[in-house]
Motif scaffolding. Structure first.
Motif, short mmCIF file in Angstrom:
data_model
loop_
_atom_site.label_atom_id
_atom_site.label_comp_id
_atom_site.label_asym_id
_atom_site.label_seq_id
_atom_site.Cartn_x
_atom_site.Cartn_y
_atom_site.Cartn_z
N SER A 111 0.83 -1.21 0.00
CA SER A 111 0.00 0.00 0.00
C SER A 111 0.86 1.25 0.00
CB SER A 111 -0.93 0.01 1.22
OG SER A 111 -1.86 -1.06 1.15
N GLU A 112 1.94 1.23 0.78
CA GLU A 112 2.81 2.41 0.84
C GLU A 112 3.58 2.61 -0.46
OE1 GLU A 112 4.82 5.69 3.02
OE2 GLU A 112 2.83 4.89 2.53
N ARG A 159 1.22 4.18 -2.74
CA ARG A 159 0.98 5.59 -2.40
C ARG A 159 2.10 6.46 -2.95
NH1 ARG A 159 2.73 9.57 0.67
NH2 ARG A 159 4.36 8.28 1.62
N PRO A 165 2.54 5.56 -7.46
CA PRO A 165 1.37 4.97 -8.14
C PRO A 165 1.64 4.80 -9.64
CG PRO A 165 1.00 7.29 -7.66
CD PRO A 165 2.28 6.92 -6.98
N HIS A 181 -1.68 11.78 -3.13
CA HIS A 181 -0.85 10.82 -2.40
C HIS A 181 0.35 11.48 -1.73
CE1 HIS A 181 -2.13 6.76 -4.42
NE2 HIS A 181 -3.17 7.47 -3.98
N HIS A 182 0.78 12.63 -2.26
CA HIS A 182 1.96 13.32 -1.72
C HIS A 182 1.59 14.63 -1.03
CE1 HIS A 182 5.27 10.84 -3.52
NE2 HIS A 182 4.25 10.42 -4.23
N PHE A 215 -1.64 13.04 4.19
CA PHE A 215 -0.67 12.08 4.71
C PHE A 215 0.43 12.83 5.45
CE2 PHE A 215 -2.54 10.11 0.96
CZ PHE A 215 -2.94 8.88 1.46
N TYR A 230 -6.53 8.02 -1.03
CA TYR A 230 -5.68 6.93 -1.51
C TYR A 230 -6.43 6.19 -2.62
CZ TYR A 230 -3.01 2.56 -1.41
OH TYR A 230 -2.25 1.47 -1.76
N PRO A 239 -4.85 4.26 -5.76
CA PRO A 239 -3.89 3.77 -6.77
C PRO A 239 -4.56 3.03 -7.92
CG PRO A 239 -3.81 2.38 -4.82
CD PRO A 239 -4.65 3.57 -4.46
#
Length: 514
Positions: free
Chosen positions: A374-375, A378, A381, A420-421, A426, A450, A452
């Motif tokens: 998952s990370e 993130r 992608p 995501h960034h 996050f 999130y 992807p």
């Protein structure tokens, strides 16, 4: 050449005049936008400054951080970039009927396989095809195919065993290596073909697949530009993104595969078998795990339908998983503590399960492996942005309450990489930290940010398959090898200029036997 230059300059001038008129709407409504430059559009910096698209998108995310959306010109097309999760949900779920389709402006009718594939189909044709194919990608069907994926993963590790140096090491170009591994997986699970691209890189399937698209040359880029700016002109000249000889090869391969399978009257747990069942109307409709229904009706699949869906599975199923595994290797090699935790979790499973620890259930019930994947998705992608075409004017509202109508015919980009960034969603987003996705920490996440695999009914139908493939390869690989940085590894990671999240040079790592 002079004729081509005149055509291109004329198109550029017309495009620029049209795009300037469209930008008046942004100005009149007070909507923030990125100014356009003749020929290159709003994204001119990605070409002139050789700036990677994802980095450019992230720069715009910061620039317009006080807005839920902003405007730009994409080859003269009015485009809204959406970068706020709730607005993404509104357009992709609540207002889905207004945004059913991808724009697909670069796809020519001459691309027979591509234009008939699930990812490009539109409106009711897409709904019917999605409804027909969805039962082939449920958890139960993935479990059925798991043995074939596991076989390919173990074959990959055996290949490494055979090629170690005297120190028990091997240096691998992971982009090239994983492309071969995932192509072998999709060849086996989709078509029942036993392909060994690692040991036989000259096999016909691999050679044809790596040369299928004609977009890397100057001529290919020119075709792409003309298809973007004037699809009708591209049609007139017979332009296509795929090479005609590959289309002929692929259709024959699919036809032969289906004829052979039907004549044998045997069962093999793969996608070919599921598509045969779908064509015969015998595919069980066991949609599960909260999958969003597509509200379509079952479609009778023609031979062209079968070939087109196999085509998109072939490329999407191999290429995106290879990209994911490539970034997984980078994350593991540059975060030794993460790799140690993952190896510890794998060893715990191996100790409990004995001789055969790699099962569908084990691979999907490993909290740290799930969090790690998952990370990676993130931070890196494979689809850093996804798009939709507006087929009915739709109102959206910015943070300050200002309203704007997305007009019919406009394009919408969902800024996946930017969200995501983003520090909004996050904490410390540039730090690689699988722990943020562990079950005990998920309540702290803005999970709507999130995405992807996209969001809503038009999300990626093959996400379960991609995750199963990647997890199985990692389990097999890390059980016996440690991935390390070598003097050829690109650290820190930098990206190529252009549309995609592609490392500036191929990633090379040392694989050391444990």
């Amino acid at each position: 050449m002079i004729t081509w230059i005149i055509i291109c300059l004329s198109l550029a001038f017309v495009w620029w005049k049209v795009s300037q008129r469209k930008f008046k709407i942004f100005k009149q409504k007070g909507i923030p936008f990125v100014p356009a430059f003749p020929l290159f559009g709003s994204t001119w910096e990605t070409i002139v400054k050789q700036m990677p698209y994802p980095e450019w998108m992230l720069e715009q995310t910061h620039k317009f951080r006080k807005n839920r959306f902003f405007g730009l010109s994409n080859y003269g097309t009015m485009t809204f970039v959406v970068q706020e999760p709730e607005l993404v949900k509104q357009l992709c779920i609540k207002d889905f009927e207004n945004f059913v389709n991808h724009p697909g402006t670069t796809i020519s009718e001459h691309d027979e396989l591509l234009i008939n594939s699930l990812s490009i189909l539109r409106d009711q044709r897409w709904k019917d095809m999605r409804s027909t194919l969805s039962p082939a990608f449920t958890g139960s069907k993935m479990r059925m195919m798991f043995g074939l994926v596991k076989e390919c993963a173990e074959d990959f590790v055996s290949y490494i065993d055979e090629n170690l140096d005297e120190n028990g090491c091997i240096e691998l170009n992971t982009k090239e290596t994983y492309s071969k591994v995932t192509l072998d997986v999709i060849s086996s699970t989709a078509f029942g073909l036993k392909v060994d691209s690692l040991r036989d890189p000259e096999n016909e399937v691999y050679v044809k697949a790596t040369n299928a698209f004609d977009i890397q040359t100057f001529y290919g880029q020119l075709k792409l530009m003309i298809l973007q700016m004037s699809p009708s002109l591209g049609e007139k000249f017979g332009f296509s993104l795929t090479k005609p000889e590959f289309n002929v090869f692929f259709k024959k391969m699919i036809k032969d595969t289906f004829q052979q399978r039907r004549s044998m009257k045997s069962f093999r747990p793969d996608i070919v078998q599921l598509l045969i069942q779908a064509q015969d109307g015998n595919l069980n409709d066991d949609v599960e795990d909260n999958e969003t229904p597509s509200n379509g009706k079952k479609k009778i699949l023609t031979d062209l339908d079968l070939a087109a869906q196999c085509f998109i599975f072939f490329f999407a199923g191999s290429d995106t998983t290879a990209i994911l595994l490539n970034f997984c290797s980078y994350a593991l090699a540059t975060n030794e503590d993460v790799q140690a935790k993952l190896y510890e979790e794998i060893q715990t499973i191996r100790e409990k399960q004995g001789d055969d620890p790699i099962t569908y259930e084990n691979v999907h019930q490993m909290p740290y492996l799930n969090a790690f994947i998952s990370e990676v998705l993130r931070m890196y992608p494979p689809a850093f942005v996804t798009d939709r075409l507006c087929n009915r004017a739709t109102e959206i509202v910015d943070y300050n309450g200002s309203k704007m109508q997305i007009p019919e015919g406009a394009h919408v980009w969902f800024n996946i990489y930017g969200m995501h960034h983003s520090h909004k969603y996050f904490s410390n987003p540039e730090k690689f930290s699988p722990e943020r996705f562990l079950p005990e920490n998920k309540h702290k996440l803005a999970l709507n940010a999130y995405m992807p695999f996209g969001v809503g009914p038009r999300n990626c139908i093959g996400s379960r398959f991609a995750l199963m493939d990647a997890k199985t390869v990692l389990f097999s690989l890390l059980s016996r090898y440690k991935i390390e940085v070598c003097d050829k590894t690109l650290v820190p990671l930098r990206y190529k200029a252009g549309f995609g999240l592609v490392p500036k040079s191929d990633l090379i790592f040392t694989f050391r036997k444990r």
